[in-house]
Design an enzyme around this catalytic site. Structure first.
Site, short mmCIF file in Angstrom:
data_model
loop_
_atom_site.label_atom_id
_atom_site.label_comp_id
_atom_site.label_asym_id
_atom_site.label_seq_id
_atom_site.Cartn_x
_atom_site.Cartn_y
_atom_site.Cartn_z
CD GLU A 84 -34.44 5.60 -38.59
OE1 GLU A 84 -35.19 4.45 -38.18
OE2 GLU A 84 -34.86 6.46 -39.31
CB CYS A 105 -33.60 -3.36 -34.17
SG CYS A 105 -33.97 -3.52 -35.76
CB CYS A 112 -30.94 -0.26 -48.08
SG CYS A 112 -30.85 -1.98 -48.44
CB CYS A 116 -37.72 -3.86 -50.34
SG CYS A 116 -36.45 -5.09 -50.30
CB CYS A 119 -38.07 -1.00 -47.33
SG CYS A 119 -37.00 -0.60 -46.09
CB CYS A 333 -37.20 -0.22 -42.01
SG CYS A 333 -35.68 -1.26 -42.22
N1 SAH Z 1 -32.03 -5.89 -45.34
C1 SAH Z 1 -32.25 -6.80 -44.35
C2 SAH Z 1 -31.99 -6.15 -43.01
C3 SAH Z 1 -33.48 -5.06 -42.69
S1 SAH Z 1 -34.48 -6.01 -41.91
C4 SAH Z 1 -33.47 -7.52 -44.70
O1 SAH Z 1 -34.24 -7.15 -45.71
O2 SAH Z 1 -33.71 -8.38 -43.91
C5 SAH Z 1 -35.93 -4.90 -41.74
C6 SAH Z 1 -36.96 -5.74 -41.82
O3 SAH Z 1 -38.00 -4.86 -41.95
C7 SAH Z 1 -37.04 -6.64 -43.12
O4 SAH Z 1 -37.75 -7.78 -42.84
C8 SAH Z 1 -38.20 -5.66 -43.96
O5 SAH Z 1 -38.38 -6.27 -44.89
C9 SAH Z 1 -38.75 -5.26 -42.86
N2 SAH Z 1 -39.68 -3.94 -43.42
C10 SAH Z 1 -39.05 -2.93 -44.04
N3 SAH Z 1 -40.16 -1.87 -44.11
C11 SAH Z 1 -41.25 -2.48 -43.44
C12 SAH Z 1 -42.56 -1.72 -43.15
N4 SAH Z 1 -42.80 -0.60 -43.57
N5 SAH Z 1 -43.37 -2.71 -42.34
C13 SAH Z 1 -42.85 -3.70 -41.56
N6 SAH Z 1 -41.71 -4.28 -41.96
C14 SAH Z 1 -40.81 -3.53 -42.72
#
Ligand code: SAH
Length: 349
Positions: A84, A105, A112, A116, A119, A333
């Site tokens: 995406e 973005c 991944c 986390c 996510c 994400c």
């Molecule tokens: N792996 C890298 C790049 C992905 S960035 C990183 O972790 O930075 C994607 C961003 O969206 C990250 O800051 C992640 O923590 C955030 N993110 C993931 N799921 C989310 C959600 N449900 N709500 C808000 N932010 C989210």
């Protein structure tokens, strides 16, 4: 391909060197979508190029959201997988502040591996790295679709960009180059969950891109609960790498901080974040959590969000609270891709 790789390939075919410059001009300046349109190349060469190096390997599988609003693209890759990208129109920066730039973005991996807990990208695990061309093509296709130039990139789509370092930096070279997409280093932000050794490598990389850290917890206790990567690279190690980054680069690092109710949104969490931000002269970007189907986390009330921001503001830490963008198009994400792959049966939840 970088120009010298293209030259080497063409020369190995018995072609003249200047063909490389012609091809690059077609691809990046004139933005053609096929070799057919490269009318100053012979028919035979065009066919050979098409067979060996298909020009376009991504296709647009789905677009959500209206033109001139936040739009989300679902791209189908050559192996049938999906990633995406999200296009954020000018006037609204990705961090909720004003921006006159059009931001995309982009994703760096399919799935991944970092798991986390909040996510959607990691829910189905890691599938594979994106190649450099697949990263660049997200930008080319989004531009073609939108009919507008994109002049700001954030690597905040699916995947952990720093776990795909070699391909990421190759893509950054192509995106930054004058012969390529010509996007300035200060207009590209790489976001990471905190891979300390790779942050040091990025600090030494020739293109001074911006760095964002997905912090989400300002103590090891909180961060470990939601980000397993913290066990491998605890905060002391992460912040050591950030100090090094700061010694090599002028730009402030951004600490991204999702606000999740009952997990990291109390005033004492804000105070811990103040100390972390001060230690490395970082700015903070607060992001109200986007709910993900099947996950238990929820966003705090606006009052709690504002109170959290207030602690940072009073301490003089530069901070923004992200205004809502894209909740309605599953812009958090990995959500869209997950729905698609579940529907096709490529992943099982
Ligand atoms: N792996 C890298 C790049 C992905 S960035 C990183 O972790 O930075 C994607 C961003 O969206 C990250 O800051 C992640 O923590 C955030 N993110 C993931 N799921 C989310 C959600 N449900 N709500 C808000 N932010 C989210």
């Amino acid at each position: 391909m970088l120009p010298d790789e293209l030259v080497a390939e063409l020369e190995s075919w018995g072609e003249r060197k200047y063909r490389a410059a012609q091809i690059l001009e077609w691809v990046f300046e004139r933005r053609v979508g096929s070799y057919e349109e490269m009318t100053n190349l012979g028919k035979e060469l065009r066919a050979k190029l098409e067979a060996a190096h298909p020009l376009q390997t991504l296709t647009v599988a789905k677009v959500q959201g209206a033109q001139d609003a936040t739009q989300k693209f679902l791209f189908r890759l050559r192996d049938g997988r999906y990633v995406e990208s999200v296009l954020i129109p000018a006037n609204t920066g990705y961090d909720g502040t004003q921006s006159d730039r059009r931001t995309l973005c982009v994703s760096s991996q399919v799935g991944c591996a970092y798991d986390c807990k909040f996510c959607a990208s990691g829910l189905a695990g890691f599938t594979r790295n994106l190649e450099a061309d697949e990263i660049v093509e997200q930008v080319l296709l989004a531009e073609r679709h939108a009919g507008k130039r994109i002049d700001n990139l954030v690597f905040m789509g699916m995947g952990e960009p720093l776990a795909n370092f070699t391909r990421l930096t190759k893509a950054l070279r192509i995106l930054n180059a004058h012969w390529g997409l010509n996007i300035g280093a200060r207009h590209m932000t790489v976001s990471t969950s905190g891979l300390a050794p790779q942050i040091r490598k990025l600090a030494d990389f020739e293109i001074p891109v911006r760095l964002a850290i997905s912090l989400h917890g300002a103590t090891d206790e909180v961060r470990e609960r939601i980000m397993p990567v913290n066990r491998k690279y605890p905060l002391a190690e992460l912040f050591g790498a950030l100090e090094y980054f700061g010694s090599r680069r002028k730009q402030k690092v951004t600490l991204e901080y999702i606000l999740i109710e009952g997990v990291n949104d109390a005033p004492e969490h804000a105070a811990a974040l103040v100390r972390r931000a001060r230690a490395v002269g970082a700015k903070v970007n607060l992001i109200p959590y986007n709910t993900v189907e099947g996950l238990p986390w929820v966003r705090p009330t606006e009052a709690v969000q504002e109170a959290f921001l207030g602690v940072l503001a009073r301490a003089g830490v530069p901070a923004t609270l992200r205004r809502e963008k894209g909740h309605d198009i599953d812009a958090a994400c990995g959500q869209l891709r997950l729905q698609q792959e579940v529907a096709e049966g490529t992943v099982v939840m």
